[in-house]
Design an enzyme around this catalytic site. Structure first.
Site, PDB file in Angstrom:
ATOM      1  N   ASN A  86      -2.910 -55.235  -3.448  1.00  0.00           N
ATOM      2  CA  ASN A  86      -3.027 -53.981  -4.104  1.00  0.00           C
ATOM      3  C   ASN A  86      -2.052 -53.071  -3.208  1.00  0.00           C
ATOM      4  O   ASN A  86      -1.864 -51.890  -3.754  1.00  0.00           O
ATOM      5  CB  ASN A  86      -4.375 -53.673  -3.227  1.00  0.00           C
ATOM      6  CG  ASN A  86      -4.655 -52.090  -3.385  1.00  0.00           C
ATOM      7  OD1 ASN A  86      -5.020 -51.450  -4.538  1.00  0.00           O
ATOM      8  ND2 ASN A  86      -4.811 -51.334  -2.510  1.00  0.00           N
ATOM      9  N   HIS A  87      -1.101 -53.478  -2.673  1.00  0.00           N
ATOM     10  CA  HIS A  87      -0.055 -52.523  -1.721  1.00  0.00           C
ATOM     11  C   HIS A  87       0.836 -52.362  -2.896  1.00  0.00           C
ATOM     12  O   HIS A  87       1.048 -52.814  -4.090  1.00  0.00           O
ATOM     13  CB  HIS A  87       0.499 -53.183  -0.538  1.00  0.00           C
ATOM     14  CG  HIS A  87       1.040 -54.603  -0.968  1.00  0.00           C
ATOM     15  ND1 HIS A  87       0.546 -55.921  -1.197  1.00  0.00           N
ATOM     16  CD2 HIS A  87       2.639 -54.765  -1.499  1.00  0.00           C
ATOM     17  CE1 HIS A  87       1.435 -56.581  -1.454  1.00  0.00           C
ATOM     18  NE2 HIS A  87       2.484 -56.065  -1.458  1.00  0.00           N
ATOM     19  N   SER A 112      -1.782 -51.613 -13.519  1.00  0.00           N
ATOM     20  CA  SER A 112      -2.028 -50.282 -13.901  1.00  0.00           C
ATOM     21  C   SER A 112      -1.877 -50.205 -15.471  1.00  0.00           C
ATOM     22  O   SER A 112      -1.097 -51.239 -15.992  1.00  0.00           O
ATOM     23  CB  SER A 112      -0.740 -49.391 -13.182  1.00  0.00           C
ATOM     24  OG  SER A 112      -0.655 -48.175 -13.922  1.00  0.00           O
ATOM     25  N   TYR A 117       8.490 -47.897 -11.288  1.00  0.00           N
ATOM     26  CA  TYR A 117       6.960 -48.247 -10.977  1.00  0.00           C
ATOM     27  C   TYR A 117       6.653 -49.023 -12.110  1.00  0.00           C
ATOM     28  O   TYR A 117       6.030 -50.098 -11.961  1.00  0.00           O
ATOM     29  CB  TYR A 117       6.038 -47.205 -10.717  1.00  0.00           C
ATOM     30  CG  TYR A 117       4.574 -47.415 -10.617  1.00  0.00           C
ATOM     31  CD1 TYR A 117       4.032 -47.843  -9.278  1.00  0.00           C
ATOM     32  CD2 TYR A 117       3.660 -47.179 -11.744  1.00  0.00           C
ATOM     33  CE1 TYR A 117       2.685 -48.093  -9.363  1.00  0.00           C
ATOM     34  CE2 TYR A 117       2.220 -47.333 -11.555  1.00  0.00           C
ATOM     35  CZ  TYR A 117       1.957 -47.924 -10.337  1.00  0.00           C
ATOM     36  OH  TYR A 117       0.400 -48.226 -10.391  1.00  0.00           O
ATOM     37  N   SER A 118       6.632 -48.531 -13.258  1.00  0.00           N
ATOM     38  CA  SER A 118       6.246 -49.213 -14.435  1.00  0.00           C
ATOM     39  C   SER A 118       6.891 -50.682 -14.608  1.00  0.00           C
ATOM     40  O   SER A 118       6.138 -51.561 -14.986  1.00  0.00           O
ATOM     41  CB  SER A 118       6.603 -48.449 -15.719  1.00  0.00           C
ATOM     42  OG  SER A 118       5.938 -49.228 -17.040  1.00  0.00           O
ATOM     43  N   ALA A 119       8.084 -50.743 -14.200  1.00  0.00           N
ATOM     44  CA  ALA A 119       8.889 -52.055 -14.507  1.00  0.00           C
ATOM     45  C   ALA A 119       8.333 -53.047 -13.506  1.00  0.00           C
ATOM     46  O   ALA A 119       8.072 -54.138 -13.879  1.00  0.00           O
ATOM     47  CB  ALA A 119      10.415 -51.847 -14.105  1.00  0.00           C
ATOM     48  N   LYS A 146       5.239 -53.169 -12.546  1.00  0.00           N
ATOM     49  CA  LYS A 146       3.608 -53.477 -12.928  1.00  0.00           C
ATOM     50  C   LYS A 146       3.882 -54.412 -14.249  1.00  0.00           C
ATOM     51  O   LYS A 146       2.989 -55.260 -14.368  1.00  0.00           O
ATOM     52  CB  LYS A 146       2.840 -52.406 -13.173  1.00  0.00           C
ATOM     53  CG  LYS A 146       2.544 -51.325 -12.215  1.00  0.00           C
ATOM     54  CD  LYS A 146       1.837 -52.046 -11.090  1.00  0.00           C
ATOM     55  CE  LYS A 146       1.347 -51.529  -9.792  1.00  0.00           C
ATOM     56  NZ  LYS A 146       0.651 -52.209  -8.840  1.00  0.00           N
ATOM     57  N   THR A 152      -6.810 -41.143  -5.988  1.00  0.00           N
ATOM     58  CA  THR A 152      -6.126 -41.507  -4.594  1.00  0.00           C
ATOM     59  C   THR A 152      -5.357 -40.315  -4.131  1.00  0.00           C
ATOM     60  O   THR A 152      -4.875 -39.553  -5.140  1.00  0.00           O
ATOM     61  CB  THR A 152      -5.368 -42.810  -4.652  1.00  0.00           C
ATOM     62  OG1 THR A 152      -4.334 -42.659  -5.393  1.00  0.00           O
ATOM     63  CG2 THR A 152      -6.314 -43.829  -5.141  1.00  0.00           C
ATOM     64  N   GLU A 153      -5.221 -40.124  -2.825  1.00  0.00           N
ATOM     65  CA  GLU A 153      -4.517 -39.150  -2.443  1.00  0.00           C
ATOM     66  C   GLU A 153      -3.091 -39.228  -2.629  1.00  0.00           C
ATOM     67  O   GLU A 153      -2.379 -38.259  -3.153  1.00  0.00           O
ATOM     68  CB  GLU A 153      -4.482 -39.501  -0.599  1.00  0.00           C
ATOM     69  CG  GLU A 153      -5.727 -39.049  -0.069  1.00  0.00           C
ATOM     70  CD  GLU A 153      -5.586 -39.121   1.639  1.00  0.00           C
ATOM     71  OE1 GLU A 153      -4.287 -39.602   1.790  1.00  0.00           O
ATOM     72  OE2 GLU A 153      -6.623 -39.185   2.044  1.00  0.00           O
TER      73      GLU A 153
END
Length: 339
Positions: A146-147, A197, A210-212, A214, A247-248
């Site tokens: 999950n990290h 995601s 980030y998308s790459a 995932k 989430t924060e």
């Protein structure tokens, strides 16, 4: 007729998917009682909520996060057994544990709880977490990955180094932990849970690095699942496709830019555990905001792209400062004009 087929096929798929999930949804919390579980990225957000749910269900829990202070907070919520790598506790740090949180989470009923602190940029740490589970829990039934590394929300700034670092944290450490955990998971016929995601299924703007990472998770674990089936390896892989969660970190980065309301992290965490216990192939949360748009991907890709872009308040993004460009060493910068 062609247009009718394009409408009926996705609709039929939706009906079948709804029936399929409804028919299989016989989850009971007892299914996770006594299970030995690793939860990474459990200091805040979805990981923290999963730890609480697992505690209520009576699981043995080993949690990880980057920083010692955050782990002390969550560990206090789960129990008193601690283990760190490579950080070392002092008596002052131990005394800083919140007694109210300790009492509350002991009431939740975790069979046991421990934590390990460190950075997932270090593959040795990722492997150490699994070895700690073997030593302290005697095995492993579920690995929840999950990290996530810190990234920016904005136009891609060309920083290849940042993409590489994020791949190490968001992807390669997942691979390293999976490889280390497989012998125990094969023995227990356990489960791997990969928190991903919508940005790993569809191209989303402003989250390029980030998308790459995932998308990489989807490719690796979907392929690994195929090999498990061929080899008759009874280890399930559940890929969790999440939308906007409260989430924060997500709220801090995008709350003023997204036009959609976030889903509650506690409910999201429970749905992940439900899907993991039922050994589902993929879990979509919330279903209407994730699975339904994906039905458009194959027959109306441009429409899906438009719908994705329409979720953002672009004027809010323009008011933000652009992300810093990648650092260029002085020598390289001086040499460039002459080339």
């Amino acid at each position: 007729m062609g247009r009718l087929q394009k409408i009926l096929i996705p609709f039929s798929g939706l009906v079948l998917a709804f029936w399929f999930y409804s028919a299989r949804d016989n989850f009971k919390p007892e299914m996770l009682k006594g299970k030995r579980v690793i939860v990474t990225g459990a200091s805040t957000g979805i990981g923290e909520q999963m730890a609480y749910h697992l505690a209520r269900m009576g699981s043995h829990i080993l949690i990880t996060a980057r920083t010692e202070a955050k782990l002390q907070k969550v560990n206090g919520k789960l129990g008193t057994h601690t283990r760190t790598f490579p950080a070392v506790h002092t008596q002052t740090q131990k005394a800083s544990l919140t007694s109210q949180v300790v009492e509350r989470c002991l009431e939740l009923g975790a069979a046991s709880a421990r934590y390990v602190s460190g950075t997932m940029e270090d593959m040795a740490f990722a492997e150490h977490v699994v070895k700690e589970a073997e030593t302290s829990l005697g095995g492993l039934d579920m690995l929840i990955l999950n990290h996530v590394g810190t990234s920016y929300f904005g136009y891609f700034n060309g920083d290849v180094g940042h993409v590489r670092k994020l791949l190490e944290i968001n992807f390669l450490s997942y691979v390293a932990m999976t490889v280390s955990a497989l012998p125990m998971l094969k023995q227990s016929e356990g489960s791997i849970v990969v928190v991903s995601s919508m940005a790993g299924k569809v191209g989303f703007p402003f989250t390029v690095p980030y998308s790459a990472t995932k998308f990489a998770l989807d490719g690796f674990f979907s392929s690994l699942r195929q090999e498990f089936t061929i080899q008759n390896v009874n280890v399930s892989i559940t890929l969790c496709i999440l939308g906007f969660i409260d989430t924060e970190n997500a709220l801090r980065a995008t709350a003023d830019l997204l036009l959609v309301a976030p889903a509650p992290r506690a409910e999201c965490a429970l749905e992940i555990l439900r899907g993991a216990a039922l050994r589902r192939r993929e879990l979509y949360y919330r279903y209407g905001a994730t699975r339904l748009p994906l039905l458009l991907r194959d027959w109306a890709a441009e429409l899906l792209d438009y719908l994705v872009r329409s979720r953002y308040r672009l004027d809010g993004l323009k008011r933000r400062s652009p992300p810093d460009p990648p650092h260029r060493p002085p020598a390289a910068a001086a040499a460039r004009p002459g080339n």
